[in-house]
Design a protein around this motif. Sequence first.
Motif, PDB file in Angstrom:
ATOM      1  N   PRO A   1      -9.529  -0.338   7.779  1.00 19.28           N
ATOM      2  CA  PRO A   1      -8.341  -1.199   7.879  1.00 19.28           C
ATOM      3  C   PRO A   1      -7.827  -1.698   6.528  1.00 19.28           C
ATOM      4  CG  PRO A   1      -9.891  -1.745   9.615  1.00 19.28           C
ATOM      5  CD  PRO A   1     -10.558  -0.701   8.763  1.00 19.28           C
ATOM      6  N   ASP A   2      -8.731  -2.060   5.637  1.00 19.52           N
ATOM      7  CA  ASP A   2      -8.284  -2.593   4.339  1.00 19.52           C
ATOM      8  C   ASP A   2      -7.607  -1.549   3.462  1.00 19.52           C
ATOM      9  OD1 ASP A   2      -9.226  -5.000   5.016  1.00 19.52           O
ATOM     10  OD2 ASP A   2     -11.030  -4.952   3.749  1.00 19.52           O
ATOM     11  N   ALA A   3      -7.832  -0.287   3.782  1.00 23.71           N
ATOM     12  CA  ALA A   3      -7.273   0.785   2.931  1.00 23.71           C
ATOM     13  C   ALA A   3      -6.033   1.437   3.541  1.00 23.71           C
ATOM     14  CB  ALA A   3      -8.345   1.838   2.680  1.00 23.71           C
ATOM     15  N   LYS A   4      -5.538   0.892   4.666  1.00 23.79           N
ATOM     16  CA  LYS A   4      -4.438   1.554   5.390  1.00 23.79           C
ATOM     17  C   LYS A   4      -3.159   1.685   4.548  1.00 23.79           C
ATOM     18  CE  LYS A   4      -6.306   2.006   9.604  1.00 23.79           C
ATOM     19  NZ  LYS A   4      -6.679   3.328  10.128  1.00 23.79           N
ATOM     20  N   GLU A   5      -2.788   0.585   3.870  1.00 26.35           N
ATOM     21  CA  GLU A   5      -1.515   0.597   3.119  1.00 26.35           C
ATOM     22  C   GLU A   5      -1.604   1.572   1.949  1.00 26.35           C
ATOM     23  OE1 GLU A   5       0.927  -1.820   4.042  1.00 26.35           O
ATOM     24  OE2 GLU A   5      -0.383  -2.641   5.610  1.00 26.35           O
ATOM     25  N   GLU A   6      -2.740   1.521   1.281  1.00 27.66           N
ATOM     26  CA  GLU A   6      -2.929   2.398   0.129  1.00 27.66           C
ATOM     27  C   GLU A   6      -2.922   3.868   0.582  1.00 27.66           C
ATOM     28  OE1 GLU A   6      -6.646   1.655  -1.836  1.00 27.66           O
ATOM     29  OE2 GLU A   6      -6.405   3.483  -3.046  1.00 27.66           O
ATOM     30  N   ALA A   7      -3.575   4.141   1.709  1.00 31.31           N
ATOM     31  CA  ALA A   7      -3.624   5.512   2.233  1.00 31.31           C
ATOM     32  C   ALA A   7      -2.218   6.013   2.552  1.00 31.31           C
ATOM     33  CB  ALA A   7      -4.503   5.565   3.485  1.00 31.31           C
TER      34      ALA A   7
END
Length: 292
Positions: free
Chosen positions: A44-50
């Motif tokens: 979840p914490d990496a969703k925007e970056e992904a």
Amino acid sequence: MTETKYRPRRSCLYMPASNTRALEKAKSLPADTIIFDLEDAVAPDAKEEARANACAALQSGDYGDRELVVRVNAMDTPWFAQDLKQACLSEADAVLVPKILNADDIIQITDFMEDLDANLDTQLWAMIEMPQAILKLAEIAALGPQQRLTTFVMGFNDLAKEMRADHDRTMFGSVMTQTVIAARAYGLNVIDSVYNDFNDPDGLTAECVEAKTRGFDGKSLIHPAQIETANRVFAPSADEIAAAEAIIAAFADPANAGKGVIVVDGKMTELLHLKQAKQLVATAQAIEPLAQ
Ligand code: COA
Ligand code: MG
């Protein structure tokens, strides 16, 4: 939307779009299709970056002729709308939506894609991984390419979880066949699920052979080491090409002019086999220029 030309989808390699090393590596891997995953392989914490990474990759022009697909987060998540929007704006070849339940889901997504002014060529691919979807396969498939829906992708990790079953391939045989039948009834492509044990080439080969025998176009992959096997198994073999060429040559023989059924290599051969043979040769020709 109808595809005019056969496109190989023997090897469809997932990669977490949060993994920039994998994204870089994929530029030189011989996978027919690259699936930038924003869903289960991304925390979840990496969703925007992904999502940002996937868009940058799509816009880079560095992936040659590979088909580029974005697997967005499911419709009931806070990321879905932005995922779909950014994937469409970045001109992905297709958006793969997980956890599809029914035909209404597909209509809702394609309406959203129209609102976004998505390129008319942007396809919608649907994960078949929920029990509800299995019960509605025909209804979903019937929407077909007119609703941008071109491809089913099986997801047995989720399906086993939802069924509270062991992930035992033998129990998915009937589901695989039902999915292929629904897909073919409405002109869709169909891709098999992943093989999780990427250090077991024999197990992978067996699954690819089974999937090809059942009519699948290719296999979802999770690791570069799996590409060569899928490319090999899903390509027509030299023997298959030779047999197809013999059928084409036999029907072209003036002695067989106007005949609907002839004998080739001791076997009854009808016009439907000629059609199949031509399709197989066209598939082989489309694959030939690719690296492997
Ligand atoms: N796509 C592109 N490159 C990949 C890759 C993938 N799916 N999986 C691994 N690689 C790369 C690695 O980055 C590494 O590159 P390097 O040699 O430049 O360092 C190389 O291949 C070897 O990787 P390896 O060390 O064997 O694997 P790993 O331990 O780094 O990763 C997984 C194993 C399973 C975590 C990884 O393969 C992966 O994330 N797979 C995809 C998972 C996924 O997307 N799931 C969603 C669908 S079910
Ligand atoms: Mg899934």
